[in-house]
Design a protein around this motif. Structure first.
Motif, PDB file in Angstrom:
ATOM      1  N   ASP A   1       0.765  -1.093  -0.220  1.00  0.00           N
ATOM      2  CA  ASP A   1      -0.146  -0.157   0.050  1.00  0.00           C
ATOM      3  C   ASP A   1       0.843   1.207  -0.227  1.00  0.00           C
ATOM      4  OD1 ASP A   1       0.813  -0.585   2.361  1.00  0.00           O
ATOM      5  OD2 ASP A   1      -1.188  -0.358   3.358  1.00  0.00           O
ATOM      6  N   ILE A   2       2.170   0.965  -0.178  1.00  0.00           N
ATOM      7  CA  ILE A   2       2.967   2.269  -0.138  1.00  0.00           C
ATOM      8  C   ILE A   2       3.839   2.021  -1.311  1.00  0.00           C
ATOM      9  CG2 ILE A   2       4.880   3.621   0.887  1.00  0.00           C
ATOM     10  CD1 ILE A   2       4.230   2.151   3.433  1.00  0.00           C
ATOM     11  N   LEU A   3       3.945   3.162  -2.282  1.00  0.00           N
ATOM     12  CA  LEU A   3       4.708   3.178  -3.423  1.00  0.00           C
ATOM     13  C   LEU A   3       5.842   4.313  -3.095  1.00  0.00           C
ATOM     14  CD1 LEU A   3       5.083   2.248  -6.570  1.00  0.00           C
ATOM     15  CD2 LEU A   3       3.284   3.848  -7.134  1.00  0.00           C
ATOM     16  N   LEU A   4       7.052   4.062  -3.146  1.00  0.00           N
ATOM     17  CA  LEU A   4       8.264   4.965  -3.120  1.00  0.00           C
ATOM     18  C   LEU A   4       8.836   5.024  -4.524  1.00  0.00           C
ATOM     19  CD1 LEU A   4       9.709   3.554   0.067  1.00  0.00           C
ATOM     20  CD2 LEU A   4       8.131   5.725  -0.215  1.00  0.00           C
ATOM     21  N   MET A   5       8.877   6.486  -4.806  1.00  0.00           N
ATOM     22  CA  MET A   5       9.473   6.734  -6.258  1.00  0.00           C
ATOM     23  C   MET A   5      10.675   7.709  -6.280  1.00  0.00           C
ATOM     24  SD  MET A   5       5.781   6.751  -8.204  1.00  0.00           S
ATOM     25  CE  MET A   5       6.106   6.314  -9.783  1.00  0.00           C
ATOM     26  N   ASP A   6      11.626   7.199  -6.695  1.00  0.00           N
ATOM     27  CA  ASP A   6      12.900   8.342  -6.666  1.00  0.00           C
ATOM     28  C   ASP A   6      13.294   8.780  -8.030  1.00  0.00           C
ATOM     29  OD1 ASP A   6      15.172   9.554  -6.047  1.00  0.00           O
ATOM     30  OD2 ASP A   6      16.258   8.138  -5.236  1.00  0.00           O
ATOM     31  N   GLU A   7      12.732  10.032  -8.153  1.00  0.00           N
ATOM     32  CA  GLU A   7      12.969  10.725  -9.570  1.00  0.00           C
ATOM     33  C   GLU A   7      12.608   9.726 -10.819  1.00  0.00           C
ATOM     34  OE1 GLU A   7      16.276  13.020 -10.175  1.00  0.00           O
ATOM     35  OE2 GLU A   7      16.743  13.064  -7.915  1.00  0.00           O
ATOM     36  N   PRO A   8      11.320   9.238 -10.877  1.00  0.00           N
ATOM     37  CA  PRO A   8      11.142   8.281 -11.743  1.00  0.00           C
ATOM     38  C   PRO A   8      11.312   8.755 -13.174  1.00  0.00           C
ATOM     39  CG  PRO A   8       8.963   8.524 -10.489  1.00  0.00           C
ATOM     40  CD  PRO A   8      10.339   9.334  -9.637  1.00  0.00           C
ATOM     41  N   PHE A   9      10.755  10.048 -13.343  1.00  0.00           N
ATOM     42  CA  PHE A   9      10.490  10.636 -14.591  1.00  0.00           C
ATOM     43  C   PHE A   9      11.797  11.667 -15.005  1.00  0.00           C
ATOM     44  CE2 PHE A   9       6.086  10.290 -13.054  1.00  0.00           C
ATOM     45  CZ  PHE A   9       5.992   8.866 -13.551  1.00  0.00           C
ATOM     46  N   GLY A  10      12.731  11.296 -14.132  1.00  0.00           N
ATOM     47  CA  GLY A  10      13.831  12.392 -14.289  1.00  0.00           C
ATOM     48  C   GLY A  10      14.562  12.317 -15.804  1.00  0.00           C
ATOM     49  N   ALA A  11      14.706  11.392 -16.281  1.00  0.00           N
ATOM     50  CA  ALA A  11      15.316  11.221 -17.532  1.00  0.00           C
ATOM     51  C   ALA A  11      14.493  11.401 -18.743  1.00  0.00           C
ATOM     52  CB  ALA A  11      16.275   9.703 -17.595  1.00  0.00           C
ATOM     53  N   LEU A  12      13.068  11.757 -18.540  1.00  0.00           N
ATOM     54  CA  LEU A  12      12.221  11.654 -19.717  1.00  0.00           C
ATOM     55  C   LEU A  12      11.957  13.134 -19.909  1.00  0.00           C
ATOM     56  CD1 LEU A  12       9.820   9.095 -18.185  1.00  0.00           C
ATOM     57  CD2 LEU A  12      11.803   8.737 -19.767  1.00  0.00           C
ATOM     58  N   ASP A  13      11.571  13.293 -21.264  1.00  0.00           N
ATOM     59  CA  ASP A  13      11.278  14.644 -21.770  1.00  0.00           C
ATOM     60  C   ASP A  13       9.826  15.265 -21.337  1.00  0.00           C
ATOM     61  OD1 ASP A  13       9.083  14.602 -24.032  1.00  0.00           O
ATOM     62  OD2 ASP A  13      10.224  12.847 -24.558  1.00  0.00           O
ATOM     63  N   GLU A  14       9.790  16.288 -21.453  1.00  0.00           N
ATOM     64  CA  GLU A  14       8.581  17.189 -20.887  1.00  0.00           C
ATOM     65  C   GLU A  14       7.190  16.280 -21.043  1.00  0.00           C
ATOM     66  OE1 GLU A  14       8.361  21.152 -18.498  1.00  0.00           O
ATOM     67  OE2 GLU A  14      10.080  20.324 -19.539  1.00  0.00           O
ATOM     68  N   ILE A  15       7.065  16.217 -22.328  1.00  0.00           N
ATOM     69  CA  ILE A  15       5.750  15.713 -22.901  1.00  0.00           C
ATOM     70  C   ILE A  15       5.313  14.303 -22.204  1.00  0.00           C
ATOM     71  CG2 ILE A  15       4.274  15.221 -25.070  1.00  0.00           C
ATOM     72  CD1 ILE A  15       5.574  17.627 -26.243  1.00  0.00           C
ATOM     73  N   VAL A  16       6.398  13.322 -22.366  1.00  0.00           N
ATOM     74  CA  VAL A  16       6.295  12.064 -22.015  1.00  0.00           C
ATOM     75  C   VAL A  16       6.114  12.248 -20.372  1.00  0.00           C
ATOM     76  CG1 VAL A  16       7.360   9.870 -21.575  1.00  0.00           C
ATOM     77  CG2 VAL A  16       7.784  11.139 -23.808  1.00  0.00           C
ATOM     78  N   ARG A  17       6.714  13.004 -19.714  1.00  0.00           N
ATOM     79  CA  ARG A  17       6.805  13.364 -18.612  1.00  0.00           C
ATOM     80  C   ARG A  17       5.116  13.843 -17.971  1.00  0.00           C
ATOM     81  NH1 ARG A  17      11.770  15.769 -15.568  1.00  0.00           N
ATOM     82  NH2 ARG A  17      10.957  16.064 -13.552  1.00  0.00           N
ATOM     83  N   ASP A  18       4.722  14.699 -18.857  1.00  0.00           N
ATOM     84  CA  ASP A  18       3.310  15.187 -18.454  1.00  0.00           C
ATOM     85  C   ASP A  18       2.255  14.157 -18.659  1.00  0.00           C
ATOM     86  OD1 ASP A  18       3.865  17.667 -18.080  1.00  0.00           O
ATOM     87  OD2 ASP A  18       3.321  18.790 -19.842  1.00  0.00           O
ATOM     88  N   ARG A  19       2.485  13.315 -19.665  1.00  0.00           N
ATOM     89  CA  ARG A  19       1.327  11.916 -19.714  1.00  0.00           C
ATOM     90  C   ARG A  19       1.709  11.295 -18.564  1.00  0.00           C
ATOM     91  NH1 ARG A  19       0.608   8.372 -24.422  1.00  0.00           N
ATOM     92  NH2 ARG A  19       0.732   7.149 -22.485  1.00  0.00           N
ATOM     93  N   LEU A  20       2.869  10.877 -18.256  1.00  0.00           N
ATOM     94  CA  LEU A  20       3.184   9.796 -17.305  1.00  0.00           C
ATOM     95  C   LEU A  20       2.397  10.484 -15.737  1.00  0.00           C
ATOM     96  CD1 LEU A  20       6.407   8.343 -17.820  1.00  0.00           C
ATOM     97  CD2 LEU A  20       4.179   7.703 -18.213  1.00  0.00           C
ATOM     98  N   ASN A  21       2.761  11.848 -15.686  1.00  0.00           N
ATOM     99  CA  ASN A  21       2.307  12.330 -14.219  1.00  0.00           C
ATOM    100  C   ASN A  21       0.841  12.258 -14.252  1.00  0.00           C
ATOM    101  OD1 ASN A  21       4.725  13.454 -13.246  1.00  0.00           O
ATOM    102  ND2 ASN A  21       4.613  15.450 -14.121  1.00  0.00           N
ATOM    103  N   GLU A  22       0.006  12.584 -15.463  1.00  0.00           N
ATOM    104  CA  GLU A  22      -1.221  12.391 -15.627  1.00  0.00           C
ATOM    105  C   GLU A  22      -1.790  10.887 -15.080  1.00  0.00           C
ATOM    106  OE1 GLU A  22      -2.548  13.953 -19.434  1.00  0.00           O
ATOM    107  OE2 GLU A  22      -4.239  14.303 -18.624  1.00  0.00           O
ATOM    108  N   GLU A  23      -1.051  10.098 -15.758  1.00  0.00           N
ATOM    109  CA  GLU A  23      -1.258   8.577 -15.667  1.00  0.00           C
ATOM    110  C   GLU A  23      -1.053   8.173 -14.032  1.00  0.00           C
ATOM    111  OE1 GLU A  23       0.781   6.073 -18.196  1.00  0.00           O
ATOM    112  OE2 GLU A  23      -0.053   7.293 -19.794  1.00  0.00           O
ATOM    113  N   LEU A  24      -0.017   8.754 -13.793  1.00  0.00           N
ATOM    114  CA  LEU A  24       0.299   8.496 -12.087  1.00  0.00           C
ATOM    115  C   LEU A  24      -0.858   8.879 -11.279  1.00  0.00           C
ATOM    116  CD1 LEU A  24       2.519   7.197 -10.053  1.00  0.00           C
ATOM    117  CD2 LEU A  24       3.682   9.349 -10.142  1.00  0.00           C
TER     118      LEU A  24
END
Ligand SMILES: Nc1ncnc2c1ncn2[C@@H]1O[C@H](COP(=O)(O)OP(=O)(O)OP(=O)(O)O)[C@@H](O)[C@H]1O
Ligand SMILES: [Mg+2]
Lengths: 287, 266
Positions: free
Chosen positions: B164-187
């Motif tokens: 029930d806990i999810l720990l994420m260490d800069e999971p999208f750090g290496a991705l470009d802005e657009i992919v990052r936006d999408r993944l943020n939304e999905e997250l």
């Protein structure tokens, strides 16, 4: 196509050099014979003679090729003069030794990676074992094993294993330790035990290292088996063939046996390469 | 105190937490006097300059690192006990997929280790891959996927089992802005669906504000918390919420917090 030309050029250069060396080295004997018979010989006669001597210092390439051809295909494979027969004797010891050596190497590597005491103690011994010349050990192994009634293939396989376990230990230790901190941490978050860490991470990660070591270890196994055939007064095997050749000055026989060994080694390493490619491809790790 | 979320039983509770690494050139105070309470179902972002101890704090929660001072409980247990109880999924900065396993095989890894039944494994892999929008990629090997897809697969891997806990260490750090936006939304969608408690490290202020119910601002040497901001944004967040006044105000406060952290140091 691109690499055919350079390979061919190198081959040609070797053959030319070889012929040159054969003429030079073998002519000594020709001149001696002529001097003893108090005959004058022309250079053309010398040249011709150096190519066809029965016990040349350095057999010419075509003599070796002929010896090789006759040894491999010129007689029944069960004949004592067949290189196929001798090759098989050596090959069987090589394969058994390779199996023992690889198994032992992997076990030692697993121990070294998982046990601190073994980590500290095994590697120095393994390295020390390889600094002792195999020629010094081989007769002892054979004599000791013979005294307890073990003769034939097994003593040779033991010598073979003695040489072949080492590259496997070195490669596998490196391979089993190749997973980085992050990959190990990931398994810690799953609360995975050593067993799971070994099977799911360390072992698969070590496969490319294992195959690289296996190629070295296979060649070492062959050397071990041949050396194991030298001291025993063995009558079969490429090593025995080399030895009897040198007793009787049959240089062509020696060279033919050497080339058989080389062909055998190349074939075995190629087989491992094929298995490697297939295995890594199945694992999705093919480059 | 701002909303009901913070009042539920704490999932993660740190009191006076400190961690000092003993290194060759003297002690490094990676964390000092960290007090933080994270309630169930919260989405907490950690933001701060490089070296301020974000990763270290996350690793302490995951029992990959052991604090030298203070107390830390996860689900009311010591972090090590929580780790043994498999209380959390951890997403590292790099996807870290095993190259010799297919995407499905990678997602299955924790399930195999935790002894889920074969049938259960299959259904979970299918569900979780569709959750991160990777249906149909199960049979592919990692190198056949883009970096963003690999990162999503690694998130799927952390979601596959019931932590029930999810720990994420800069999971999208290496991705470009657009992919990052999408993944943020999905997250965010994923968080709403799974009701997990999420700890999320980032360097991006907009990302932190967009995702979080609570933003923890940190500063370095020694690593400590300088501000904890409870977000006033609604849980439902379309991407264009980032142009709203509220969003900009929170982002401003985060930036102030970061600047103050830097000021202290000088
Ligand atoms: N294993 C370690 N040994 C010694 N020092 C360490 C270790 N891990 C981290 N540190 C130190 O602790 C401090 C905090 O590191 P940490 O990785 O937590 O920073 P971070 O906030 O995650 O930085 P970044 O944003 O760059 O990832 C740094 O000064 C770092 O050098
Ligand atoms: Mg970090």
């Amino acid at each position: 196509m691109r690499f055919v030309l350079p390979v061919f050029a190198v081959l040609l250069a070797i053959v030319v050099l070889w012929y040159g060396a054969a003429v030079k080295m073998n002519s000594v004997w020709t001149y001696d014979q002529a001097a003893r018979a108090e005959l004058e010989v022309s250079f053309a006669e010398v040249l011709a003679d150096t190519m066809v001597q029965e016990r040349p210092v350095l057999p010419a390439p075509h003599q070796v090729a002929l010896g090789l051809w006759q040894g491999l295909f010129g007689q029944k494979v069960t004949s004592k003069r067949s290189l196929v027969y001798h090759g098989w004797v050596t090959l069987s010891a090589t394969l058994v030794g390779f199996g023992i050596g690889t198994g032992l190497g992997i076990l030692l590597a697993v121990g070294i990676v998982h046990n601190r005491a073994m980590d500290m103690s095994v590697m120095p011994w393994a390295i020390a074992s390889q600094t002792i010349p195999i020629l010094a050990i081989a007769p002892m192994v054979i004599v000791v094993l013979a005294s307890v009634g073990i003769t034939g293939l097994l003593p040779k396989a033991v010598i073979s294993a003695y040489l072949s376990f080492f590259p496997v230990v070195v490669g596998m230790v490196k391979g089993l330790r190749s997973p980085d901190g992050m990959q190990l941490d990931l398994l810690r978050t799953y609360n995975a035990g050593r067993w799971a860490t070994f099977w799911k991470l360390r072992l698969p990660a070590s496969m490319p290292y294992l195959f690289a070591s296996l190629k070295v270890s296979m060649a070492a196994s062959l050397v071990g088996a041949i050396v194991g055939e030298l001291p025993a007064g063995a009558t079969a095997g490429l090593g025995a063939r080399l030895l009897s050749g040198s007793y009787y000055g049959q240089t062509i026989q020696i060279w033919a046996a050497l080339f058989t060994a080389a062909i055998l080694a190349a074939g075995l390493v190629i087989v491992i390469g094929v298995i490697e490619r297939a295995a890594l491809k199945r694992m999705g790790m093919a480059r | 105190m701002r909303d009901s979320i913070g009042q539920s039983a704490p999932v993660i509770e740190a009191k006076g937490l400190g961690l000092t690494f003993q290194t060759g050139d003297g002690p490094v105070h990676a964390l000092k006097d960290v007090d933080l309470t994270i309630g169930k179902g919260e989405f907490v972002s950690f933001i701060g300059p490089s070296g301020c101890g974000k990763t270290t704090f996350l690793r302490c929660i995951a029992a990959l690192e052991h604090p030298t001072e203070g107390t830390l409980t996860v689900n009311g247990m010591a972090p090590d006990a929580a780790r043994r109880a498999r209380a959390y999924g951890y997403v590292f900065q790099a996807a870290g997929l095993y190259p010799w396993r297919t995407i499905a095989g990678n997602v299955k890894l924790p399930l195999e280790i935790m002894g889920y039944s074969r049938a259960d494994q299959e259904t979970r892999v299918r569900n979780v891959l569709s959750l991160v929008d990777l249906d149909g990629f199960g049979k592919k090997f990692p190198w056949q996927l883009s970096g963003g897809m690999q990162q999503r697969a690694s998130i799927a891997r952390a979601l596959a089992f019931d932590a029930d806990i999810l720990l994420m260490d800069e999971p999208f750090g290496a991705l470009d802005e657009i992919v990052r936006d999408r993944l943020n939304e999905e997250l965010l969608k994923l968080w709403a669906r799974t009701e997990k408690t999420i700890g999320f490290v980032t360097h991006s202020i907009p990302e932190a504000v967009y995702l979080s119910t609570k933003i923890v601002v940190m500063s370095p040497r020694p690593g400590r918390i300088t501000d904890v901001i409870e977000s006033t944004l609604p849980r439902e967040r379309p991407l264009d919420i980032r142009d709203s006044k509220e969003f900009i105000e929170i982002a401003h406060r985060v930036r102030e917090g970061l600047r103050a952290g830097h000021g202290d140091e000088a």
